[in-house]
Scaffold this motif. Structure first.
Motif, PDB file in Angstrom:
ATOM      1  N   SER B  32       0.859  -1.173   0.000  1.00 50.99           N
ATOM      2  CA  SER B  32       0.000   0.000   0.000  1.00 50.99           C
ATOM      3  C   SER B  32       0.892   1.217   0.000  1.00 50.99           C
ATOM      4  O   SER B  32       1.977   1.185   0.555  1.00 50.99           O
ATOM      5  N   ALA B  33       0.397   2.295  -0.598  1.00 50.55           N
ATOM      6  CA  ALA B  33       1.230   3.489  -0.756  1.00 50.55           C
ATOM      7  C   ALA B  33       1.164   4.429   0.441  1.00 50.55           C
ATOM      8  O   ALA B  33       1.923   5.370   0.525  1.00 50.55           O
ATOM      9  N   GLY B  34       0.237   4.158   1.366  1.00 48.40           N
ATOM     10  CA  GLY B  34       0.084   5.051   2.511  1.00 48.40           C
ATOM     11  C   GLY B  34      -0.458   4.297   3.696  1.00 48.40           C
ATOM     12  O   GLY B  34      -0.520   3.067   3.684  1.00 48.40           O
ATOM     13  N   PRO B  35      -0.864   5.048   4.736  1.00 46.37           N
ATOM     14  CA  PRO B  35      -1.461   4.394   5.900  1.00 46.37           C
ATOM     15  C   PRO B  35      -2.718   3.619   5.502  1.00 46.37           C
ATOM     16  O   PRO B  35      -3.388   3.962   4.533  1.00 46.37           O
ATOM     17  N   THR B  36      -3.022   2.594   6.260  1.00 41.56           N
ATOM     18  CA  THR B  36      -4.233   1.809   6.010  1.00 41.56           C
ATOM     19  C   THR B  36      -5.460   2.587   6.490  1.00 41.56           C
ATOM     20  O   THR B  36      -5.543   2.921   7.669  1.00 41.56           O
ATOM     21  N   HIS B  38      -9.042   3.059   7.947  1.00 40.44           N
ATOM     22  CA  HIS B  38      -9.927   2.214   8.756  1.00 40.44           C
ATOM     23  C   HIS B  38     -11.352   2.737   8.579  1.00 40.44           C
ATOM     24  O   HIS B  38     -11.726   3.736   9.173  1.00 40.44           O
ATOM     25  N   GLY B 113      -8.845   6.863   0.950  1.00 41.16           N
ATOM     26  CA  GLY B 113      -7.405   7.087   1.052  1.00 41.16           C
ATOM     27  C   GLY B 113      -6.818   7.699  -0.202  1.00 41.16           C
ATOM     28  O   GLY B 113      -5.673   8.124  -0.208  1.00 41.16           O
ATOM     29  N   GLU B 143      -5.965  -4.169   6.455  1.00 40.19           N
ATOM     30  CA  GLU B 143      -4.684  -4.240   5.738  1.00 40.19           C
ATOM     31  C   GLU B 143      -4.856  -4.783   4.323  1.00 40.19           C
ATOM     32  O   GLU B 143      -4.097  -4.452   3.426  1.00 40.19           O
ATOM     33  N   HIS B 144      -5.839  -5.658   4.160  1.00 37.56           N
ATOM     34  CA  HIS B 144      -6.055  -6.274   2.850  1.00 37.56           C
ATOM     35  C   HIS B 144      -7.201  -5.616   2.093  1.00 37.56           C
ATOM     36  O   HIS B 144      -7.683  -6.156   1.101  1.00 37.56           O
TER      37      HIS B 144
END
Lengths: 251, 198
Positions: B32-36, B38, B113, B143-144
């Motif tokens: 992933s290119a950034g924070p996950t 939520h 995101g 995460e997925h």
């Protein structure tokens, strides 16, 4: 979002190993002479391709460790247990050998000297490699952007780039903090533990500083740090991540 | 072209099920290119916007009320790992697009995101693509891509946008996030279309 459009065909080129340097017991730096290298941005990676005598090939991607100054590139490779390509690069490849590569690849996890604002680098283990390229680019450009590296590492003997980090830390614009997770050196006041909110608050740029933050390391490390940054009020759009390896648990 | 690498013998030699240049993994790596992000299901929605501006919208409850199906597919990531026989549950894009009036040729998937990825619309229909919300019988972990992600398993996995929030249909082909950053505009693993020009 700042973007780099690179829409040209990447072709395989053969570089020649000019130097190898042991960084730790499991990582080494490989310097290559690549006659037609087009240059790269700090943080980009390249593909390495190995060919066996029977024609079998295996390729993997590696971050570029050096800043582009017009001559040669360096990779730093950490040996992956049970890996196929990294054990060759760490244990077998020698000075004078050819190495096929193509790149550079990636236009997001990059730092450019003209980029405005402070730069916060947070690396776990060999995740420091593309961050080192950024510090080297910062130094090569004599950038006045404040830069901080927070480097999470198991123990002093695991630190990659020991002497290079001392060199870049001479700059007034650069500050480096080590977070030891298993074993700290004598005189280190913080007990060995992972990066937490308290450490980020005391040594990293704060949201009000409007840094661009780069986080690179194993997936669980990046997940944890990126979540801490967002929880501390950092704009997720200014947090760039690069993850590698297994997720660290069943998902 | 290509020289032999002195001292390299190779040992994985992936099987016939793997596209060229891939190796088999049993883990499920994350890129992933950034924070996950939520995203709670109650805050989630999925929209399809046509080339004329028409919008179809599903909130989580409406989405869950759609017919869903079990999907078992192989995954191929451009970073070279492949994972075979993964089990998902999701809603077919055929279902989501059934009542959408469009003559568009292209789609841009948009995610929470800010992530985007471009696909030909014909790759999203005829049983080739889903919005998936379960992995291995469990709600999809953030995460997925949870609560829901695009699943287009015949293309490299970056096309299966995590945290998907909608599709924007268009007559013209625009490039998404990784495609703008040098990756292939289509991404067929069997043709090894990793980077632009491959």
């Amino acid at each position: 979002m700042e973007r780099t459009a690179i829409r040209r065909r990447l072709t395989w080129q053969t570089g020649t190993v000019t130097e190898v340097r042991e960084e730790t017991s499991t990582a080494r730096t490989i310097a290559l002479d690549v006659p037609d290298w087009p240059g790269h941005l700090a943080g980009q990676h390249l593909d390495v391709r190995l060919t066996a005598p029977d024609g079998y090939r295996a390729s993997r991607s590696y971050s570029i460790a050096s800043a582009w100054t017009g001559a040669g590139i360096e990779l730093t490779v950490e040996q992956v247990p049970d890996g196929e390509v990294s054990p060759y690069l760490v244990d077998v490849l020698k000075v004078g050998d050819p190495l096929e590569i193509r790149g550079p690849v990636g236009g997001w996890f990059v730092w450019k000297p003209e980029q405005p604002g402070p730069v916060q680098l947070i690396g776990g283990g060999s995740g420091v490699v593309p961050l080192m390229a950024m510090l080297r680019a910062h130094s090569a450009a004599a950038s006045t952007a404040p830069a901080r590296l927070l480097y999470s590492v198991r123990r002093p003997a695991s630190v990659i780039y020991v002497s290079d980090l001392k060199d870049v830390a001479m700059s007034e614009e650069v500050a480096i903090t080590f977070a030891y997770t298993r074993e700290a050196p004598p005189g280190e006041s913080r007990e060995p533990k992972r990066i937490d909110a308290e450490l980020l608050k005391s040594v990293a740029f704060q949201p009000g500083d409007e840094p661009t933050t780069y986080v690179c390391g194993p997936t669980p490390f990046v997940e944890t740090v990126a979540d801490l940054l967002v929880a501390a009020g950092h704009d997720p759009a200014r947090v760039r991540t690069e993850r590698f390896g297994p997720t660290g648990g069943p998902r | 072209m290509g020289s032999v690498s002195p001292g390299f013998t190779g040992r994985r030699r992936g099987g016939k099920d793997l596209p060229p240049g891939q190796y088999l993994t049993h883990d499920f790596p994350v890129l992933s290119a950034g924070p996950t992000p939520h995203i709670l299901p109650e805050h989630w929605e999925f929209t399809v916007t046509t080339e004329t501006g028409g919008v179809s919208r599903w909130d989580w409850a409406a989405f869950m009320a759609l017919p869903s199906e079990d999907i078992t597919k192989d995954l191929h990531c451009v970073t070279r790992w492949s994972k075979l026989g993964t089990d998902w549950r999701g809603v077919s894009l055929d279902t989501l697009l059934a009542d959408v009036e469009t003559g568009a040729d292209y789609a841009m998937a948009h995610s929470y995101g800010g992530y985007t990825t471009n696909l030909p619309l014909e790759d999203l229909v005829d049983g080739q693509a889903w919005v998936a919300y379960e992995y291995d019988g469990e709600p999809l972990h953030p995460e997925h891509g949870g609560p829901a992600r695009l699943l287009v398993p015949h293309l490299y996995l970056w096309k299966s946008a995590k945290w998907v929030r909608g599709l924007v249909l268009s007559d013209t082909e625009d490039l998404g996030f990784w495609e703008t950053a040098g990756y292939h505009e289509y991404g067929d693993p069997w043709k090894e279309q990793r980077y632009a020009g491959d």
